[in-house]
Design a protein around this motif. Structure first.
Motif, PDB file in Angstrom:
ATOM      1  N   TRP A   5       4.827   1.801 -15.029  1.00 16.60           N
ATOM      2  CA  TRP A   5       5.209   3.068 -15.657  1.00 16.60           C
ATOM      3  C   TRP A   5       4.564   4.231 -14.916  1.00 16.60           C
ATOM      4  CZ3 TRP A   5       3.392   7.433 -18.136  1.00 16.60           C
ATOM      5  CH2 TRP A   5       4.283   8.082 -18.999  1.00 16.60           C
ATOM      6  N   VAL A   6       5.295   5.195 -14.447  1.00 12.72           N
ATOM      7  CA  VAL A   6       6.731   5.184 -14.462  1.00 12.72           C
ATOM      8  C   VAL A   6       7.231   5.233 -13.013  1.00 12.72           C
ATOM      9  CG1 VAL A   6       6.796   7.677 -14.747  1.00 12.72           C
ATOM     10  CG2 VAL A   6       8.779   6.408 -15.441  1.00 12.72           C
ATOM     11  N   ASN A   7       8.136   4.304 -12.655  1.00 15.30           N
ATOM     12  CA  ASN A   7       8.825   4.279 -11.361  1.00 15.30           C
ATOM     13  C   ASN A   7       7.961   3.862 -10.178  1.00 15.30           C
ATOM     14  OD1 ASN A   7      11.127   5.070 -12.681  1.00 15.30           O
ATOM     15  ND2 ASN A   7      10.980   7.223 -12.082  1.00 15.30           N
ATOM     16  N   ASN A   8       6.912   3.058 -10.446  1.00 11.84           N
ATOM     17  CA  ASN A   8       6.055   2.582  -9.364  1.00 11.84           C
ATOM     18  C   ASN A   8       6.045   1.062  -9.317  1.00 11.84           C
ATOM     19  OD1 ASN A   8       4.952   5.241  -8.675  1.00 11.84           O
ATOM     20  ND2 ASN A   8       3.873   5.094 -10.630  1.00 11.84           N
ATOM     21  N   ASN A   9       5.771   0.522  -8.149  1.00 11.36           N
ATOM     22  CA  ASN A   9       5.545  -0.916  -8.056  1.00 11.36           C
ATOM     23  C   ASN A   9       4.098  -1.250  -8.404  1.00 11.36           C
ATOM     24  OD1 ASN A   9       8.007  -2.201  -7.391  1.00 11.36           O
ATOM     25  ND2 ASN A   9       7.875  -1.459  -5.278  1.00 11.36           N
ATOM     26  N   PRO A  10       3.861  -2.342  -9.127  1.00  2.83           N
ATOM     27  CA  PRO A  10       2.488  -2.743  -9.485  1.00  2.83           C
ATOM     28  C   PRO A  10       1.659  -3.033  -8.237  1.00  2.83           C
ATOM     29  CG  PRO A  10       4.114  -3.905 -10.836  1.00  2.83           C
ATOM     30  CD  PRO A  10       4.876  -3.215  -9.734  1.00  2.83           C
ATOM     31  N   SER A  11       0.351  -2.745  -8.313  1.00  3.91           N
ATOM     32  CA  SER A  11      -0.463  -2.855  -7.101  1.00  3.91           C
ATOM     33  C   SER A  11      -1.941  -2.979  -7.439  1.00  3.91           C
ATOM     34  CB  SER A  11      -0.231  -1.607  -6.227  1.00  3.91           C
ATOM     35  OG  SER A  11      -0.929  -1.674  -5.012  1.00  3.91           O
ATOM     36  N   TRP A  12      -2.707  -3.511  -6.482  1.00  2.75           N
ATOM     37  CA  TRP A  12      -4.171  -3.552  -6.558  1.00  2.75           C
ATOM     38  C   TRP A  12      -4.715  -3.484  -5.132  1.00  2.75           C
ATOM     39  CZ3 TRP A  12      -6.336  -7.726  -3.974  1.00  2.75           C
ATOM     40  CH2 TRP A  12      -5.520  -8.858  -3.784  1.00  2.75           C
ATOM     41  N   ARG A  13      -6.017  -3.280  -5.029  1.00  2.00           N
ATOM     42  CA  ARG A  13      -6.614  -3.186  -3.688  1.00  2.00           C
ATOM     43  C   ARG A  13      -8.026  -3.758  -3.686  1.00  2.00           C
ATOM     44  NH1 ARG A  13      -7.754   3.074  -3.941  1.00  2.00           N
ATOM     45  NH2 ARG A  13      -5.782   3.230  -2.797  1.00  2.00           N
ATOM     46  N   TYR A  14      -8.511  -4.032  -2.468  1.00  2.00           N
ATOM     47  CA  TYR A  14      -9.939  -4.325  -2.326  1.00  2.00           C
ATOM     48  C   TYR A  14     -10.473  -3.598  -1.101  1.00  2.00           C
ATOM     49  CZ  TYR A  14      -9.492  -7.769   1.534  1.00  2.00           C
ATOM     50  OH  TYR A  14      -9.263  -8.385   2.746  1.00  2.00           O
ATOM     51  N   TYR A  15     -11.794  -3.381  -1.100  1.00  5.20           N
ATOM     52  CA  TYR A  15     -12.474  -2.639  -0.047  1.00  5.20           C
ATOM     53  C   TYR A  15     -13.390  -3.567   0.748  1.00  5.20           C
ATOM     54  CZ  TYR A  15     -11.296   1.219  -3.246  1.00  5.20           C
ATOM     55  OH  TYR A  15     -10.641   2.099  -4.085  1.00  5.20           O
ATOM     56  N   THR A  16     -13.492  -3.305   2.054  1.00  6.94           N
ATOM     57  CA  THR A  16     -14.605  -3.844   2.831  1.00  6.94           C
ATOM     58  C   THR A  16     -15.656  -2.747   2.884  1.00  6.94           C
ATOM     59  OG1 THR A  16     -13.475  -3.170   4.878  1.00  6.94           O
ATOM     60  CG2 THR A  16     -13.268  -5.460   4.196  1.00  6.94           C
ATOM     61  N   VAL A  17     -16.880  -3.101   2.490  1.00  9.42           N
ATOM     62  CA  VAL A  17     -17.939  -2.130   2.248  1.00  9.42           C
ATOM     63  C   VAL A  17     -19.132  -2.446   3.134  1.00  9.42           C
ATOM     64  CG1 VAL A  17     -19.420  -1.105   0.475  1.00  9.42           C
ATOM     65  CG2 VAL A  17     -17.157  -1.981  -0.153  1.00  9.42           C
TER      66      VAL A  17
END
Length: 647
Positions: free
Chosen positions: A520-532
């Motif tokens: 919601w609204v009009n986006n594709n689901p997503s996640w991320r990770y970082y190299t720290v």
């Protein structure tokens, strides 16, 4: 007390508080008294509704009418606060000031069954100064610009920290050894998501039993959809379930499919799919996460009348339970979003009589986070007493400071009293104390909050947060993280304001704004990770993953495919040293490219919305017009000025 005595006392109180009586208008006080001799709640409500109505036929400007309404309401709130919701709801509905549904949601008293905010409105009235900055601010942000946006008070927090030493103006050098941190945000679980319900609805939230399309059938691809299964995740594995005959209901034009839709929040099966993809990616690639951050919003966007206390608690408990189940022993450091409270968006200061209305949530979160092993007893106790905010030191020595941005949220009624004071919630004091301590120890810090400070917060706290970040960057503040917008974004802080000041020499700091799991609204689901970086806790790269939700409409009920989208270092084709972190200077280069090139702006929009079918064409539409302003503004005032100058 007679009704005459009540109104006389009210007017005297008003004169003492504001310097002038507020019961005036077409009828003077004597006529009002004579017209309502029977002293009861009904006659009081009628008298005040009549007085509010009379303002619309007066010669007052919209701003004067709004401020005077607040003053009339304040007088009533000090003597009969329980009548404020009745008076303002009746006035609003009878005058058509807003739709009936909005009038009820805004002014009706709070109940456990719906997230109405009339009781919070009455609380605010009893504390605020209608004729000062409080009233002007409220009438601008909460009354659709009835008053012009007032000038932000020229206050500072600089007395709360020592003078900045020269070494604190230089960021430490990375060690080139890294570890991994997961970032998820904005799950917005839709508990009543129903396969086969209307996914192309006329209201704001679709895919529920109450969703209807009363406009037109504009779904041309419906005949291709086939993913209508009663699927679930059981025993850590996906179960397809049985096919549902969604076409029994002929009034549904676009039946909701198994894993969600672009006008709906996330069904639990989509949340589990996202978490399962994280766990599977970690296992398949032998990548471990030292910890995870969650930047808020567990509860869905459904109508206020359908948002109950029980639903709020259930949403919070279910999502954190699912996170714990999938991430196992990975510590998760969380902040609360504007939806993660009840009533929606509200949070009161601890020391002015209303904190007990919201303490349940801080206690629930503190207990849950401690039970899951994410916080220790001392951090949990602080979160319990300070709006779910806390600080924790990770096993590698990084300090994570979690803030509750609802204290600055422009829809929070309690933020509108004494609004010219810099820290009525005490959260800046907490943040600064933690930063001063860390600076003295040469300790690096991450700051987490939900709402970015250039959007949806009030101007003064936005300005003060920028001041704090500038003081403690780049030596102590290593990174800042937000959620809320559902877009993959960033923001840059410059040392001086104004469009001419947005140069590489003036770069101070930047923030990461995470994409959402909810579509919601009009986006594709997503996640991320970082190299720290192991030493400096600077971010060396960010890896973004997503699923093409529209492909789950026609996959005959199969699991979503989560795939790599892009890395932040390589994704924008910016020349940048391999050993340098993705700091504010890097993001300035990205923002400059976006400002100077339609192609770069389009690339940013593609990433922001994760290549959803609804990404605007930056060359042909106005959907990208304000992108550069947003990315290069760190405060509300800066963003407003930028948008104003560009338009």
């Amino acid at each position: 007390m007679s009704f005459r005595a009540f109104l006389l006392a009210l007017n005297l109180l008003s004169a003492l508080v504001f310097g002038s009586p507020v019961i005036s208008g077409k009828d003077d006080l004597v006529e009002i008294l004579n017209a309502h001799e029977n002293f009861n709640d009904g006659s009081i409500v009628a008298a005040f509704v009549d007085e509010l109505k009379s303002l619309s036929s007066s010669n007052k400007t919209k701003c004067e009418q709004c401020v005077t309404r607040l003053a009339i309401g304040k007088s009533l709130s000090l003597l009969k606060p329980n009548l404020v919701p009745k008076v303002f709801t009746k006035w609003c509905t009878e005058t058509g000031y807003m739709s009936n549904k909005t009038c009820i949601a805004t002014f009706s008293r709070n109940t456990v069954e719906s997230s109405n905010t009339g009781t919070n409105f009455a609380d605010m009235l009893s504390l605020m100064d209608p004729f000062g900055y409080d009233g002007q601010l409220y009438c601008n942000y909460k009354e659709s610009g009835a008053c012009p946006k007032p000038l932000t008070p020229n206050v500072s927090l600089s007395h709360m920290w020592p003078e900045k030493q020269p070494k604190h103006s230089i960021a430490p050098e990375p060690s080139n050894e890294t570890f991994n941190v997961l970032h998820v945000s904005d799950f917005h679980i839709e508990l009543d998501y129903t396969v086969g319900a209307e996914a192309n609805c006329s209201a704001s939230m679709c895919c529920t039993p109450h969703s209807k399309n009363s406009v037109s059938n504009n779904n041309t691809d419906q005949h291709k959809w086939n993913s209508y299964y009663n699927s679930s995740y059981t025993d850590d594995s996906f179960s397809k379930g049985s096919l549902i005959d969604v076409f029994q209901n002929s009034s549904v034009w676009a039946p909701a499919t198994t894993f969600g839709n672009y006008k709906c929040d996330a069904p639990e099966i989509l949340i589990n799919s996202s978490l399962d993809s994280i766990a599977q990616f970690s296992k398949d690639n032998d990548i471990n996460f030292d910890f995870a951050i969650f930047t808020g919003d567990l509860v869905d966007h459904d109508e206020i009348s359908l948002t109950s206390y029980e639903m709020t608690v259930q949403s919070e408990e279910i999502v954190f339970r699912d996170i714990k189940k999938k991430l196992a022993d990975v510590p998760v450091y969380s902040v609360m979003g504007n939806h993660d409270t009840f009533p929606y968006g509200e949070l009161a200061q601890e020391n002015h009589g209303f904190a007990n209305l919201f303490s349940w949530n801080a206690e629930l979160m503190a207990d849950l986070w401690e039970d899951y092993g994410w916080l220790g007893p001392s951090e949990s106790q602080y979160a319990r007493k300070h709006y779910t905010g806390f600080s924790v030191v990770t096993k590698k020595g990084l300090k994570v400071i979690a803030l509750n941005s609802n204290v600055w949220y422009k829809k929070n009624h309690y933020a509108y009293w004494n609004a010219s004071e810099p820290d009525t919630f005490g959260q800046f004091q907490f943040l600064i104390d933690e930063l001063v301590e860390s600076e003295s120890k040469d300790q690096r810090v991450w700051i987490l909050a939900h709402i970015p400070f250039s959007s949806d917060v009030l101007p003064l706290p936005s300005k003060l947060f920028a001041e704090v970040v500038q003081r403690f960057s780049p030596y102590t503040v290593a990174n800042i993280f937000f959620g809320h917008t559902h877009l993959d974004q960033f923001e840059i802080l410059y040392s001086t304001s104004g469009e001419d000041a947005k140069t590489i020499e003036n770069v101070v700091a930047s923030s990461w704004i995470s994409q959402a799991v909810t579509p919601w609204v009009n986006n594709n689901p997503s996640w991320r990770y970082y190299t720290v970086d192991e030493k400096t806790f600077s971010i060396m790269n960010a890896y973004n993953f997503y699923t093409k939700l529209n492909e789950t409409f026609t996959n005959d009920g199969a699991e979503p495919v989560w795939e790599f989208e892009y890395s932040s270092r390589e994704g924008y084709n910016i020349t940048w040293p391999e050993t340098s972190p993705l700091n504010a200077t890097y993001w300035h280069k990205v923002a400059s490219a976006i400002n100077n090139s339609v192609e770069a702006n389009q690339l940013y929009r593609n990433y922001a919305m994760r290549f959803s079918p609804y990404v605007p064409d930056c060359a042909k539409s106005t959907g990208c017009a304000d992108d550069y302003c947003y990315l290069t503004s760190f405060t509300v005032d800066e963003y407003d000025a930028c948008v104003g100058s560009s338009s």
